[in-house]
Scaffold this motif. Structure first.
Motif, PDB file in Angstrom:
ATOM      1  N   ALA A 250      10.439  -5.542   8.026  1.00 56.63           N
ATOM      2  CA  ALA A 250      10.185  -5.838   6.620  1.00 56.63           C
ATOM      3  C   ALA A 250      10.508  -4.638   5.745  1.00 56.63           C
ATOM      4  O   ALA A 250      11.058  -4.777   4.640  1.00 56.63           O
ATOM      5  CB  ALA A 250       8.728  -6.258   6.433  1.00 56.63           C
ATOM      6  N   VAL A 251      10.191  -3.453   6.220  1.00 53.32           N
ATOM      7  CA  VAL A 251      10.495  -2.230   5.471  1.00 53.32           C
ATOM      8  C   VAL A 251      12.006  -2.034   5.364  1.00 53.32           C
ATOM      9  O   VAL A 251      12.535  -1.679   4.299  1.00 53.32           O
ATOM     10  CB  VAL A 251       9.825  -1.012   6.147  1.00 53.32           C
ATOM     11  CG1 VAL A 251      10.383   0.296   5.589  1.00 53.32           C
ATOM     12  CG2 VAL A 251       8.314  -1.057   5.960  1.00 53.32           C
ATOM     13  N   ALA A 263      12.178   4.906   4.883  1.00 57.04           N
ATOM     14  CA  ALA A 263      11.054   5.840   4.788  1.00 57.04           C
ATOM     15  C   ALA A 263      10.501   5.890   3.368  1.00 57.04           C
ATOM     16  O   ALA A 263       9.287   6.014   3.161  1.00 57.04           O
ATOM     17  CB  ALA A 263      11.481   7.230   5.239  1.00 57.04           C
ATOM     18  N   GLN A 264      11.373   5.795   2.381  1.00 56.37           N
ATOM     19  CA  GLN A 264      10.918   5.827   0.991  1.00 56.37           C
ATOM     20  C   GLN A 264      10.115   4.588   0.640  1.00 56.37           C
ATOM     21  O   GLN A 264       9.124   4.667  -0.095  1.00 56.37           O
ATOM     22  CB  GLN A 264      12.122   5.980   0.065  1.00 56.37           C
ATOM     23  CG  GLN A 264      12.817   7.329   0.195  1.00 56.37           C
ATOM     24  CD  GLN A 264      14.127   7.410  -0.545  1.00 56.37           C
ATOM     25  OE1 GLN A 264      14.770   6.384  -0.804  1.00 56.37           O
ATOM     26  NE2 GLN A 264      14.545   8.607  -0.887  1.00 56.37           N
ATOM     27  N   VAL A 265      10.518   3.451   1.161  1.00 51.58           N
ATOM     28  CA  VAL A 265       9.757   2.222   0.923  1.00 51.58           C
ATOM     29  C   VAL A 265       8.368   2.341   1.552  1.00 51.58           C
ATOM     30  O   VAL A 265       7.361   2.004   0.930  1.00 51.58           O
ATOM     31  CB  VAL A 265      10.511   0.999   1.497  1.00 51.58           C
ATOM     32  CG1 VAL A 265       9.619  -0.233   1.501  1.00 51.58           C
ATOM     33  CG2 VAL A 265      11.774   0.734   0.688  1.00 51.58           C
ATOM     34  N   ARG A 299       9.084   3.598  -7.300  1.00 50.17           N
ATOM     35  CA  ARG A 299       8.129   2.570  -7.713  1.00 50.17           C
ATOM     36  C   ARG A 299       8.664   1.225  -7.228  1.00 50.17           C
ATOM     37  O   ARG A 299       9.766   0.819  -7.604  1.00 50.17           O
ATOM     38  CB  ARG A 299       7.969   2.521  -9.239  1.00 50.17           C
ATOM     39  CG  ARG A 299       7.483   3.808  -9.885  1.00 50.17           C
ATOM     40  CD  ARG A 299       6.023   4.071  -9.556  1.00 50.17           C
ATOM     41  NE  ARG A 299       5.343   4.861 -10.565  1.00 50.17           N
ATOM     42  CZ  ARG A 299       5.498   6.160 -10.765  1.00 50.17           C
ATOM     43  NH1 ARG A 299       6.368   6.830 -10.030  1.00 50.17           N
ATOM     44  NH2 ARG A 299       4.805   6.800 -11.696  1.00 50.17           N
ATOM     45  N   LEU A 300       7.934   0.565  -6.381  1.00 49.03           N
ATOM     46  CA  LEU A 300       8.373  -0.715  -5.855  1.00 49.03           C
ATOM     47  C   LEU A 300       7.890  -1.845  -6.747  1.00 49.03           C
ATOM     48  O   LEU A 300       6.780  -1.786  -7.296  1.00 49.03           O
ATOM     49  CB  LEU A 300       7.832  -0.919  -4.432  1.00 49.03           C
ATOM     50  CG  LEU A 300       8.224   0.139  -3.397  1.00 49.03           C
ATOM     51  CD1 LEU A 300       7.637  -0.227  -2.041  1.00 49.03           C
ATOM     52  CD2 LEU A 300       9.737   0.281  -3.308  1.00 49.03           C
TER      53      LEU A 300
END
Length: 363
Positions: A250-251, A263-265, A299-300
């Motif tokens: 999912a990531v 990794a950022q997510v 920012r997600l």
């Protein structure tokens, strides 16, 4: 770089902290020169919290940090821990007053500094009264050798007890809890997160990428490479189950959609969680460090966060399933106000401060 207050304290720290356990080159393959470059690059990128412990590399990592930050001490917040055994003697470990005072003196010498910014109890010591430990910590704060104190790897009841005793006896309050937390390790959301929000204690999350599982280097049908910590660290391999691999997938999918690194997510999701003040990134290369530093400004979208949040939730076992049902009924019961552990972020002078969110209900 973004900064947040550490719990209810006034100390401002970068939301990405630098973990140094892997700077012990003998075990993790990150030699002293590489570690020094990473520390300097971290500081140049706006990071300010460097986390270590007296037992990392039998003291070698603290000495390395001390040399690396010489001349830049004003730029860095050094967090270290005590409690592990640093010698063969029966009192060379634990949380006794004897060892607290000795550990502080030794860490100061290794770090080459006159103060420790954040001193953390590495783990609970059942053989020592907590009052004894807290009194010793209060003394080292009053002498100026330590500025803030925190806890690490404690059960929620132990954290609450420590905070309660400190408040009752008017001793220095712990302002932080360092604990494992990631999209695949969310057990602390049941007890620790609400306890931290209630006591004004900030969370410092270690292993925020699940030892590399959430960095896009493994997933369903893709075993980790031999050099990934997942491949040779037994505790990390616990994440290699169906649910953990689904979270990793999912990531990876979210990263592709957002044009980010996996990794950022994973880090952005973690930094959106209640009470989290910083994610401690343990990196071995400059590329890994740059990815982590860039995550501070990610920012997600709300829908992406909600989708990721469906992974890794703690199972609704008793008594938490009952508590969840009762909490959901609060508005119907006519309660005027209820404090939620979801938390809310208040922006003040560019600093993120976590406080519990207060919901207003009408009967």
């Amino acid at each position: 770089m973004r900064y947040r207050s550490l719990g209810s304290s006034g100390l401002k720290l970068s939301v990405i902290a630098l973990g140094t356990m892997i700077f012990d080159g003998a075990r993790w393959g990150c030699d002293g020169d590489t570690a020094t470059r990473l520390i300097h690059r971290f500081l140049d990128g706006g990071g300010n919290l460097v986390d270590t412990a007296d037992v990392y590399g039998d003291g070698r990592v603290e000495r390395l940090i001390g040399k690396a930050v010489a001349g830049r001490r004003h730029q860095v917040l050094i967090a270290t821990k005590f409690g592990g055994f640093t010698g063969p003697g029966i009192n060379d470990g634990g949380n006794s007053r004897h060892h607290v005072l000795d550990a502080v003196d030794q860490s100061l010498r290794r770090l080459g500094t006159d103060h420790i910014d954040l001193l953390q109890i590495h783990a609970h010591d059942a053989t020592t009264p907590m009052e004894e430990t807290l009194r010793a910590l209060d003394d080292v704060v009053r002498t100026g050798r330590v500025r803030y104190i925190g806890c690490s790897n404690m059960a929620a009841w132990q954290l609450v007890k420590a905070a309660g005793l400190a408040r009752h006896d008017r001793l220095t309050m712990p302002v932080s809890l360092q604990v494992q937390y990631s999209l695949i390790a969310r057990h602390i959301e049941r007890e620790h997160v609400p306890a931290c929000l209630d006591a004004g204690i900030g969370l410092l999350a270690w292993s925020p990428l699940g030892a590399g599982l959430l960095a896009g280097r493994a997933g369903s049908g893709r075993p980790p490479a031999p050099d990934v910590r997942l491949g040779f660290l037994p505790r990390a391999r616990e994440g290699l189950h169906t649910a953990g691999l689904a979270a990793a997938d999912a990531v990876i999918a979210a990263a592709a959609e957002a044009g980010l690194e996996p990794a950022q997510v994973a880090l952005a999701w973690l930094l959106s969680r209640p009470a989290v003040c910083a994610a401690i990134a343990g990196v071995r290369t400059e590329k890994q460090l740059d990815i982590a530093l860039d995550a501070a400004d990610c920012r997600l979208p709300a829908d992406m966060l909600a989708s990721l949040d469906t992974h890794g939730r703690p199972r609704p076992v008793s008594p938490y399933d009952t508590l969840d049902r009762v909490e959901a009924q609060w508005p119907a019961r006519g309660h005027d106000r209820a404090v939620s552990a979801e938390g809310a972020r208040i922006h003040s002078h560019g600093v993120d401060i976590f406080q519990p969110r207060v919901h207003d209900y009408s009967s």
